[in-house]
Design a protein around this motif. Structure first.
Motif, PDB file in Angstrom:
ATOM      1  N   ARG A 173     -46.190 -12.105 -38.512  1.00 41.15           N
ATOM      2  CA  ARG A 173     -47.224 -12.354 -39.542  1.00 41.15           C
ATOM      3  C   ARG A 173     -49.182 -11.170 -39.129  1.00 41.15           C
ATOM      4  N   GLU A 174     -49.383 -10.592 -37.820  1.00 41.06           N
ATOM      5  CA  GLU A 174     -49.784 -10.353 -37.659  1.00 41.06           C
ATOM      6  C   GLU A 174     -50.064  -8.387 -37.882  1.00 41.06           C
ATOM      7  N   VAL A 175     -48.728  -8.236 -37.665  1.00 43.73           N
ATOM      8  CA  VAL A 175     -48.723  -5.981 -37.555  1.00 43.73           C
ATOM      9  C   VAL A 175     -48.534  -5.924 -39.069  1.00 43.73           C
ATOM     10  N   ALA A 176     -49.291  -5.372 -39.868  1.00 40.87           N
ATOM     11  CA  ALA A 176     -49.748  -4.884 -41.320  1.00 40.87           C
ATOM     12  C   ALA A 176     -48.535  -4.127 -41.530  1.00 40.87           C
ATOM     13  N   GLU A 177     -47.499  -4.310 -42.126  1.00 42.27           N
ATOM     14  CA  GLU A 177     -46.271  -3.617 -42.847  1.00 42.27           C
ATOM     15  C   GLU A 177     -46.923  -2.504 -43.613  1.00 42.27           C
ATOM     16  N   THR A 178     -48.314  -2.375 -43.612  1.00 44.27           N
ATOM     17  CA  THR A 178     -49.018  -0.990 -44.517  1.00 44.27           C
ATOM     18  C   THR A 178     -49.632   0.088 -43.644  1.00 44.27           C
ATOM     19  N   GLU A 179     -49.627  -0.781 -41.533  1.00 42.80           N
ATOM     20  CA  GLU A 179     -50.412  -0.418 -41.537  1.00 42.80           C
ATOM     21  C   GLU A 179     -50.055   1.203 -40.750  1.00 42.80           C
TER      22      GLU A 179
ATOM     23  N   GLU B 274     -50.857  -6.465 -29.987  1.00 43.26           N
ATOM     24  CA  GLU B 274     -52.109  -6.257 -28.879  1.00 43.26           C
ATOM     25  C   GLU B 274     -53.156  -7.632 -29.638  1.00 43.26           C
ATOM     26  N   TYR B 275     -53.426  -7.832 -30.748  1.00 41.19           N
ATOM     27  CA  TYR B 275     -53.823  -9.459 -31.220  1.00 41.19           C
ATOM     28  C   TYR B 275     -52.649 -10.655 -31.433  1.00 41.19           C
ATOM     29  N   ALA B 276     -51.245 -10.289 -31.679  1.00 42.52           N
ATOM     30  CA  ALA B 276     -50.310 -10.714 -32.055  1.00 42.52           C
ATOM     31  C   ALA B 276     -50.195 -11.568 -30.563  1.00 42.52           C
TER      32      ALA B 276
ATOM     33  N   MET C  63     -52.732 -10.621 -14.845  1.00 41.41           N
ATOM     34  CA  MET C  63     -51.945 -11.703 -14.426  1.00 41.41           C
ATOM     35  C   MET C  63     -51.985 -11.704 -12.406  1.00 41.41           C
ATOM     36  N   GLU C  64     -51.653 -10.353 -11.440  1.00 41.77           N
ATOM     37  CA  GLU C  64     -51.805 -10.381 -10.630  1.00 41.77           C
ATOM     38  C   GLU C  64     -53.471 -11.003  -9.752  1.00 41.77           C
ATOM     39  N   ALA C  65     -54.538 -10.817 -10.868  1.00 38.87           N
ATOM     40  CA  ALA C  65     -56.211 -11.918 -10.283  1.00 38.87           C
ATOM     41  C   ALA C  65     -55.583 -13.396 -10.296  1.00 38.87           C
ATOM     42  N   GLY C  66     -54.539 -13.533 -11.146  1.00 36.36           N
ATOM     43  CA  GLY C  66     -54.456 -15.272 -11.257  1.00 36.36           C
ATOM     44  C   GLY C  66     -55.424 -15.491 -12.333  1.00 36.36           C
ATOM     45  N   ARG C  67     -55.408 -14.669 -13.710  1.00 40.99           N
ATOM     46  CA  ARG C  67     -56.305 -14.724 -14.817  1.00 40.99           C
ATOM     47  C   ARG C  67     -55.083 -14.533 -16.167  1.00 40.99           C
ATOM     48  N   THR C  68     -55.787 -15.413 -16.823  1.00 48.33           N
ATOM     49  CA  THR C  68     -54.827 -16.228 -17.931  1.00 48.33           C
ATOM     50  C   THR C  68     -56.047 -15.599 -19.546  1.00 48.33           C
ATOM     51  N   ASP C  69     -56.542 -14.734 -19.587  1.00 52.19           N
ATOM     52  CA  ASP C  69     -57.632 -15.074 -20.405  1.00 52.19           C
ATOM     53  C   ASP C  69     -57.832 -14.652 -21.376  1.00 52.19           C
ATOM     54  N   ALA C  70     -56.547 -14.969 -22.263  1.00 54.83           N
ATOM     55  CA  ALA C  70     -56.544 -14.074 -23.697  1.00 54.83           C
ATOM     56  C   ALA C  70     -57.016 -13.452 -24.624  1.00 54.83           C
ATOM     57  N   ASP C  71     -58.419 -14.049 -24.917  1.00 54.55           N
ATOM     58  CA  ASP C  71     -59.553 -13.060 -25.619  1.00 54.55           C
ATOM     59  C   ASP C  71     -60.040 -12.372 -24.616  1.00 54.55           C
TER      60      ASP C  71
ATOM     61  N   LYS D 188     -60.035  -8.285 -25.820  1.00 51.35           N
ATOM     62  CA  LYS D 188     -61.369  -7.549 -25.881  1.00 51.35           C
ATOM     63  C   LYS D 188     -61.396  -6.454 -25.595  1.00 51.35           C
ATOM     64  N   GLU D 189     -60.914  -6.463 -23.986  1.00 49.56           N
ATOM     65  CA  GLU D 189     -60.754  -4.776 -23.615  1.00 49.56           C
ATOM     66  C   GLU D 189     -59.665  -3.739 -23.857  1.00 49.56           C
ATOM     67  N   ALA D 190     -58.473  -4.711 -23.941  1.00 50.43           N
ATOM     68  CA  ALA D 190     -57.611  -3.395 -24.451  1.00 50.43           C
ATOM     69  C   ALA D 190     -57.853  -2.877 -26.292  1.00 50.43           C
ATOM     70  N   VAL D 191     -59.027  -3.835 -26.578  1.00 46.46           N
ATOM     71  CA  VAL D 191     -59.019  -3.154 -28.485  1.00 46.46           C
ATOM     72  C   VAL D 191     -59.917  -2.010 -27.475  1.00 46.46           C
TER      73      VAL D 191
END
Length: 206
Positions: free
Chosen positions: A76-82, A93-95, A173-181, A185-188
């Protein structure tokens, strides 16, 4: 697995799935305790075995479900044309961000499953493990590596890229956080820095 599991409310299904993924990820298959899983899920041990028969049955269900769910999001999220390597990784990462909102431990669970040493589990998941690896390989195969600066080893760049984003996820995860957004943002941000430093200027501006 007992198909009546799917008759449960979605909230309860996800609570059981998330609890089991968390314990298996943190402890590995051998040390994971069904007592800890049911405690985390807030259900009885009898109910867990009613739906999954055994700890192995639960683990194999989680593995197959995870691959199916991630594959659906990748399609759904990774464009075949990219074809830009770093843009492909951003879309991956968005997926994962979308997955993480429902199942925070799904991707870490799959990563830990690839390292699982139990021979029976390895044997039971071999086909699905190969299917998932093939899916990911096909996505990365779309990348036009000619845009990387001359003299750079594409395999090393890809490894650095993947290790970086996986490291960010593990750190959270090791810090006990699960903030997807926040993780996305940091990965991008990291991927943009890599693109700036590893790609030819013309390919960045296009």
């Amino acid at each position: 697995m007992n198909d009546k599991f799917w008759d449960l409310r979605k909230e309860k299904q996800d609570r059981i799935i998330n609890a089991a993924m968390k314990i298996f990820t943190e402890c590995g298959y051998k040390r994971a305790s069904t007592d800890e899983i049911v405690k985390e899920a807030g259900i009885s041990k009898g109910l867990l075995f009613h739906y999954f028969i055994s700890k192995q049955g639960l683990y194999l269900f989680l593995y197959e479900y995870s691959i199916q769910f991630l594959e659906m999001e990748y399609v759904r999220e990774v464009a075949e044309t990219e074809t830009d390597l770093f843009e492909i990784q951003k879309q991956i990462e968005y997926a994962k961000r979308q997955v993480m909102k429902y199942y925070p431990y799904m991707y870490p669970f799959l990563n830990s499953a690839f390292l699982e040493e139990n021979p029976e589990i390895q044997n039971q998941t071999a086909d699905k493990r190969e299917h998932y690896a093939s899916l990911v390989s096909r996505i990365y195969a779309r990348a036009d590596l000619s845009t990387l600066k001359q003299g750079l080893n594409p395999a090393h760049i890809m490894k650095m890229m993947i290790f970086t984003v996986d490291g960010l996820r593990r750190e959270q995860m090791e810090a006990g956080r699960t903030d997807a957004d926040a993780l996305y943002k940091e990965a991008v941000s990291m991927l943009d820095i890599m693109k700036e430093n590893f790609c030819e200027r013309g390919s960045i501006e296009e």
